[in-house]
Motif scaffolding. Structure first.
Motif, PDB file in Angstrom:
ATOM      1  N   GLY A 130      -7.630  40.946  18.752  1.00 50.47           N
ATOM      2  CA  GLY A 130      -7.209  40.032  17.518  1.00 50.47           C
ATOM      3  C   GLY A 130      -8.500  39.292  17.097  1.00 50.47           C
TER       4      GLY A 130
ATOM      5  N   PHE B 275      -9.554  39.699  13.114  1.00 52.81           N
ATOM      6  CA  PHE B 275      -9.346  38.564  12.458  1.00 52.81           C
ATOM      7  C   PHE B 275     -10.854  38.341  11.783  1.00 52.81           C
ATOM      8  CE2 PHE B 275      -5.763  35.461  13.144  1.00 52.81           C
ATOM      9  CZ  PHE B 275      -4.786  36.499  13.409  1.00 52.81           C
TER      10      PHE B 275
ATOM     11  N   LEU C 197     -11.087  40.580   8.942  1.00 54.82           N
ATOM     12  CA  LEU C 197     -10.685  40.293   7.647  1.00 54.82           C
ATOM     13  C   LEU C 197     -11.227  38.794   7.233  1.00 54.82           C
ATOM     14  CD1 LEU C 197      -7.011  40.823   8.949  1.00 54.82           C
ATOM     15  CD2 LEU C 197      -8.302  42.008   7.288  1.00 54.82           C
TER      16      LEU C 197
ATOM     17  N   ILE D 210     -10.906  36.080   8.489  1.00 50.69           N
ATOM     18  CA  ILE D 210     -10.065  34.830   9.005  1.00 50.69           C
ATOM     19  C   ILE D 210     -10.589  34.040  10.243  1.00 50.69           C
ATOM     20  CG2 ILE D 210      -7.667  34.165   9.795  1.00 50.69           C
ATOM     21  CD1 ILE D 210      -6.562  36.548   8.452  1.00 50.69           C
ATOM     22  N   SER D 211     -10.853  32.725  10.195  1.00 50.43           N
ATOM     23  CA  SER D 211     -11.329  31.986  11.260  1.00 50.43           C
ATOM     24  C   SER D 211     -10.258  31.090  11.825  1.00 50.43           C
ATOM     25  CB  SER D 211     -12.485  31.054  10.828  1.00 50.43           C
ATOM     26  OG  SER D 211     -13.029  30.204  11.805  1.00 50.43           O
ATOM     27  N   ALA D 212      -9.745  31.469  13.114  1.00 49.64           N
ATOM     28  CA  ALA D 212      -8.951  30.435  13.728  1.00 49.64           C
ATOM     29  C   ALA D 212      -9.445  29.858  14.730  1.00 49.64           C
ATOM     30  CB  ALA D 212      -7.681  31.381  14.301  1.00 49.64           C
TER      31      ALA D 212
ATOM     32  N   THR E  89      -4.212  34.132  17.557  1.00 46.90           N
ATOM     33  CA  THR E  89      -5.068  35.402  17.294  1.00 46.90           C
ATOM     34  C   THR E  89      -4.967  36.149  18.479  1.00 46.90           C
ATOM     35  OG1 THR E  89      -6.900  34.151  16.434  1.00 46.90           O
ATOM     36  CG2 THR E  89      -7.700  36.195  17.297  1.00 46.90           C
TER      37      THR E  89
ATOM     38  N   VAL F 187      -1.181  38.007  18.164  1.00 50.45           N
ATOM     39  CA  VAL F 187      -1.369  38.929  16.871  1.00 50.45           C
ATOM     40  C   VAL F 187      -2.069  40.224  17.578  1.00 50.45           C
ATOM     41  CG1 VAL F 187      -2.257  39.674  14.696  1.00 50.45           C
ATOM     42  CG2 VAL F 187      -1.277  37.527  14.887  1.00 50.45           C
TER      43      VAL F 187
END
Length: 83
Positions: free
Chosen positions: A42, A46, A49, A51-53, A62, A65
């Protein structure tokens, strides 16, 4: 200490992913292992893509997923082997 948190989050995400996936996953132990591996998957996915969580909740999302994606792929492969 960070490694311990990653393992705990991975175990929790494997449990959650196993409950969310149809069929309940592959059992508690396999779901926990898949959760740990799914956390890495994950995070990588991420990152690709963009995407920073951040934070504990972002890490959990994360990992869940990634674990769900891994459970889905393992489910596809196990069905293909059974045929």
């Amino acid at each position: 200490m960070n490694l311990l948190w990653y393992i705990i989050i991975g175990i929790l995400s494997g449990f959650v992913a196993g409950k969310l996936m149809r069929g309940g996953g592959f059992g508690v132990i396999v779901n926990l292992i898949v959760g740990i591996i799914g956390g890495v998957l994950g995070g990588w996915m991420f990152g690709l893509l963009g995407i920073s969580a951040g934070g504990m909740l972002g890490s959990l999302i994360t990992s869940v997923v990634g674990a769900m994606l891994l459970l889905w792929v393992v489910g596809l492969l196990s069905r293909a082997v059974k045929r």
